[in-house]
Design an enzyme around this catalytic site. Structure first.
Site, PDB file in Angstrom:
ATOM      1  N   LEU A 149       0.835  -1.200   0.000  1.00 43.55           N
ATOM      2  CA  LEU A 149       0.000   0.000   0.000  1.00 43.55           C
ATOM      3  C   LEU A 149       0.871   1.253   0.000  1.00 43.55           C
ATOM      4  O   LEU A 149       0.738   2.116  -0.864  1.00 43.55           O
ATOM      5  CB  LEU A 149      -0.930   0.004   1.211  1.00 43.55           C
ATOM      6  CG  LEU A 149      -1.849   1.228   1.337  1.00 43.55           C
ATOM      7  CD1 LEU A 149      -2.822   1.301   0.161  1.00 43.55           C
ATOM      8  CD2 LEU A 149      -2.614   1.195   2.663  1.00 43.55           C
ATOM      9  N   GLY A 155       2.370   8.010   2.069  1.00 42.03           N
ATOM     10  CA  GLY A 155       2.294   7.211   3.284  1.00 42.03           C
ATOM     11  C   GLY A 155       0.950   7.360   3.963  1.00 42.03           C
ATOM     12  O   GLY A 155       0.042   6.541   3.781  1.00 42.03           O
ATOM     13  N   ILE A 181       7.930  -2.331   2.569  1.00 38.88           N
ATOM     14  CA  ILE A 181       7.046  -3.489   2.548  1.00 38.88           C
ATOM     15  C   ILE A 181       7.704  -4.668   3.268  1.00 38.88           C
ATOM     16  O   ILE A 181       8.649  -5.284   2.752  1.00 38.88           O
ATOM     17  CB  ILE A 181       6.685  -3.883   1.102  1.00 38.88           C
ATOM     18  CG1 ILE A 181       6.198  -2.657   0.310  1.00 38.88           C
ATOM     19  CG2 ILE A 181       5.633  -4.988   1.111  1.00 38.88           C
ATOM     20  CD1 ILE A 181       5.001  -1.945   0.907  1.00 38.88           C
ATOM     21  N   THR A 182       7.208  -4.974   4.457  1.00 36.84           N
ATOM     22  CA  THR A 182       7.712  -6.117   5.215  1.00 36.84           C
ATOM     23  C   THR A 182       7.479  -7.412   4.436  1.00 36.84           C
ATOM     24  O   THR A 182       6.392  -7.630   3.895  1.00 36.84           O
ATOM     25  CB  THR A 182       7.009  -6.198   6.579  1.00 36.84           C
ATOM     26  OG1 THR A 182       7.312  -5.029   7.336  1.00 36.84           O
ATOM     27  CG2 THR A 182       7.472  -7.420   7.364  1.00 36.84           C
ATOM     28  N   ALA A 269      -4.237  -5.165  11.534  1.00 31.73           N
ATOM     29  CA  ALA A 269      -2.825  -5.174  11.921  1.00 31.73           C
ATOM     30  C   ALA A 269      -2.589  -4.294  13.142  1.00 31.73           C
ATOM     31  O   ALA A 269      -1.798  -4.631  14.030  1.00 31.73           O
ATOM     32  CB  ALA A 269      -1.967  -4.716  10.751  1.00 31.73           C
ATOM     33  N   ARG A 270      -3.260  -3.149  13.203  1.00 33.51           N
ATOM     34  CA  ARG A 270      -3.100  -2.258  14.355  1.00 33.51           C
ATOM     35  C   ARG A 270      -3.556  -2.929  15.636  1.00 33.51           C
ATOM     36  O   ARG A 270      -2.989  -2.706  16.712  1.00 33.51           O
ATOM     37  CB  ARG A 270      -3.913  -0.977  14.131  1.00 33.51           C
ATOM     38  CG  ARG A 270      -3.344  -0.054  13.086  1.00 33.51           C
ATOM     39  CD  ARG A 270      -4.358   1.001  12.692  1.00 33.51           C
ATOM     40  NE  ARG A 270      -3.885   1.780  11.553  1.00 33.51           N
ATOM     41  CZ  ARG A 270      -4.685   2.388  10.694  1.00 33.51           C
ATOM     42  NH1 ARG A 270      -6.007   2.298  10.829  1.00 33.51           N
ATOM     43  NH2 ARG A 270      -4.181   3.075   9.687  1.00 33.51           N
ATOM     44  N   GLY A 368      26.290   1.241  30.921  1.00 36.37           N
ATOM     45  CA  GLY A 368      26.897   1.011  29.613  1.00 36.37           C
ATOM     46  C   GLY A 368      26.465  -0.295  28.989  1.00 36.37           C
ATOM     47  O   GLY A 368      26.361  -0.406  27.762  1.00 36.37           O
ATOM     48  N   GLU A 391       1.594   1.392  10.144  1.00 37.69           N
ATOM     49  CA  GLU A 391       0.155   1.129  10.387  1.00 37.69           C
ATOM     50  C   GLU A 391      -0.545   2.380  10.914  1.00 37.69           C
ATOM     51  O   GLU A 391      -1.427   2.319  11.770  1.00 37.69           O
ATOM     52  CB  GLU A 391      -0.050  -0.037  11.370  1.00 37.69           C
ATOM     53  CG  GLU A 391       0.844  -1.234  11.199  1.00 37.69           C
ATOM     54  CD  GLU A 391       0.657  -1.947   9.879  1.00 37.69           C
ATOM     55  OE1 GLU A 391      -0.164  -1.494   9.065  1.00 37.69           O
ATOM     56  OE2 GLU A 391       1.346  -2.943   9.660  1.00 37.69           O
ATOM     57  N   PHE A 411      -7.903  16.495   9.319  1.00 35.14           N
ATOM     58  CA  PHE A 411      -6.935  15.990   8.341  1.00 35.14           C
ATOM     59  C   PHE A 411      -6.769  16.977   7.174  1.00 35.14           C
ATOM     60  O   PHE A 411      -5.684  17.108   6.632  1.00 35.14           O
ATOM     61  CB  PHE A 411      -7.399  14.643   7.786  1.00 35.14           C
ATOM     62  CG  PHE A 411      -7.170  13.492   8.734  1.00 35.14           C
ATOM     63  CD1 PHE A 411      -5.965  12.827   8.737  1.00 35.14           C
ATOM     64  CD2 PHE A 411      -8.162  13.092   9.608  1.00 35.14           C
ATOM     65  CE1 PHE A 411      -5.742  11.748   9.616  1.00 35.14           C
ATOM     66  CE2 PHE A 411      -7.956  12.039  10.483  1.00 35.14           C
ATOM     67  CZ  PHE A 411      -6.736  11.372  10.486  1.00 35.14           C
TER      68      PHE A 411
END
Length: 413
Positions: A149, A155, A181-182, A269-270, A368, A391, A411
């Site tokens: 997508l 984006g 893209i994963t 997915a979210r 450290g 996402e 938006f």
């Protein structure tokens, strides 16, 4: 004069409890759900945990090998019905994501993209032929999927996508590029979204978005890997380049028209992220508890100092809040009424940001040593920088909630 007590006095230790014991997660989730989470955690401890730090440093992950193992475990597309998918509850899927991300966000991303993006899109919007061809193989981990997508220049505004699908007789010709893209470089199939020349019947506007099931070996498809990532390194990320890719009519997802298709998958997915990041927070807290209990400073364990306990207690409070949020959203998703997009936005916005802050704050307790791959909090914190962005960015979810609360769409302002 009041005599000061010896600063190196012996430390008296009482009974210790894990974060989940204090929170009593067994009262929050059903016994069988927690048993399932335990199965996933045991598998990950056996097959993944000892190697994840090296994979992160090397910038890779054995995706195919893991996909088959995760398929045998039953987590790929586990919340979908039929086609050899497990048909689990949303809460069970969420708890699996929690255990996956407790190891690494990259691992949860692999599972999430496979099940909640690629498989969900085919399952929800595809034809029976598409479902039969791909879903059983994907559920078994025999085929890896990805979801195209996002584009190099597009984006948060998917309506502005530049990838085009044009009709040529009974075929479709796809041209364009997708980015970040994963799984794409190791994928067998990709769900690609593109604008067509079709006219929206309601608005009269040209450019209806459609989804296409594209075998990765189709002529004209290239999937170069993204290199030099600083975050989510134990994950394979790439592009999808489409150069006059010819597809038959049957490649189109017949039930998806407009942005509702890809946005519905993103919501799935979210949801996994809402649960998943609680695992990263829990692992950071557990690791910090182990370390501060054994690290001796000034002849005392680091955990005995007030400032250490203050950091641990703050992190536990934050962890408790995001765990309860995830549990509530899981119940909503399992209910007949379901969960609303703005509720998932709330969970994604708050839980990711909080988990990232937990990991960052606890990293300081390691001194450290905390910047090495031997300990997980900094790796979790850096990974969560990516999770904060994908996402739906943090800012997009803020505006989504703002619109829900005020009724005003900011938006476009």
């Amino acid at each position: 004069m009041i005599e000061r007590k010896d600063a190196h006095m012996a430390v008296t230790k009482g009974k210790t409890q894990t974060p989940d014991q204090i929170l009593q997660v067994d009262e929050i989730f059903e016994k069988e759900d927690l048993e399932w989470a335990g199965v996933v955690r045991s598998w990950l401890d056996e097959h993944v945990r000892d190697s994840i730090g090296d994979w992160y440093l090397d910038g890779t992950i054995p995706a195919r090998e893991l996909a088959e193992g995760l398929g045998e475990l039953g987590v790929l597309g586990m919340h979908l019905e039929g086609y050899e998918c497990a048909g689990s509850t949303a809460t069970q899927y969420g708890l699996a994501c929690r255990e996956l991300e407790a190891v690494d966000s990259g691992l949860r991303s692999l599972v999430s993209v496979q099940g909640s993006l690629a498989m969900f899109s085919i399952h929800h919007w595809g034809s029976e032929e598409q479902k039969q061809e791909w879903l059983p193989r994907m559920a078994a981990g025999k085929a890896i999927g990805c979801f195209g997508l996002t584009e190099p220049d597009v984006g948060s505004d998917p309506a502005g996508m530049k990838t085009r699908a044009t009709k040529d007789g009974s075929d479709w010709i796809l041209n364009g590029a997708k980015m970040w893209i994963t799984n794409s470089p190791v994928s067998d199939v990709m769900v690609v979204w593109a604008k067509t020349d079709e006219v929206n019947e309601k608005t009269g506007e040209k450019g209806v978005v459609r989804g296409f099931v594209v075998p990765s070996d189709t002529p004209g498809v290239e999937t170069p890997e993204v290199q030099r990532k600083l975050s989510l390194r134990a994950s394979i990320t790439g592009e999808i380049v489409l150069d006059n890719v010819r597809l038959p009519e049957s490649a189109m997802l017949p039930k998806a028209s407009g942005l509702k298709g890809p946005l519905s998958a993103l919501s799935e997915a979210r949801y996994g992220i809402v649960f998943g990041v609680t695992g990263a927070a829990r692992d950071s807290l557990e690791e910090a508890l182990r370390y501060t209990d054994t690290r001796i400073q000034f002849d005392r364990p680091l955990s005995s100092f007030q400032i250490s306990q203050q950091k641990l207690a703050k992190a536990f409070g934050q962890y408790s809040a995001i765990t309860l949020t995830a549990a509530h959203i899981g119940r909503l998703k399992d209910s007949p009424a379901g969960v609303r997009p703005e509720q998932i936005s709330l969970g994604k916005m708050v839980n990711v940001d909080t988990a990232m802050n937990i990991a960052r704050d606890l990293r300081a307790l390691f001194g450290g040593s905390g910047i090495t791959s031997e300990y997980s909090p900094l790796r979790h914190a850096i990974n969560l920088e990516t999770v904060l962005t994908y996402e739906g960015t943090h800012e997009v979810h803020q505006l989504t909630l703002g619109r829900a609360m005020t009724g005003i769409n900011a938006f476009a302002n």
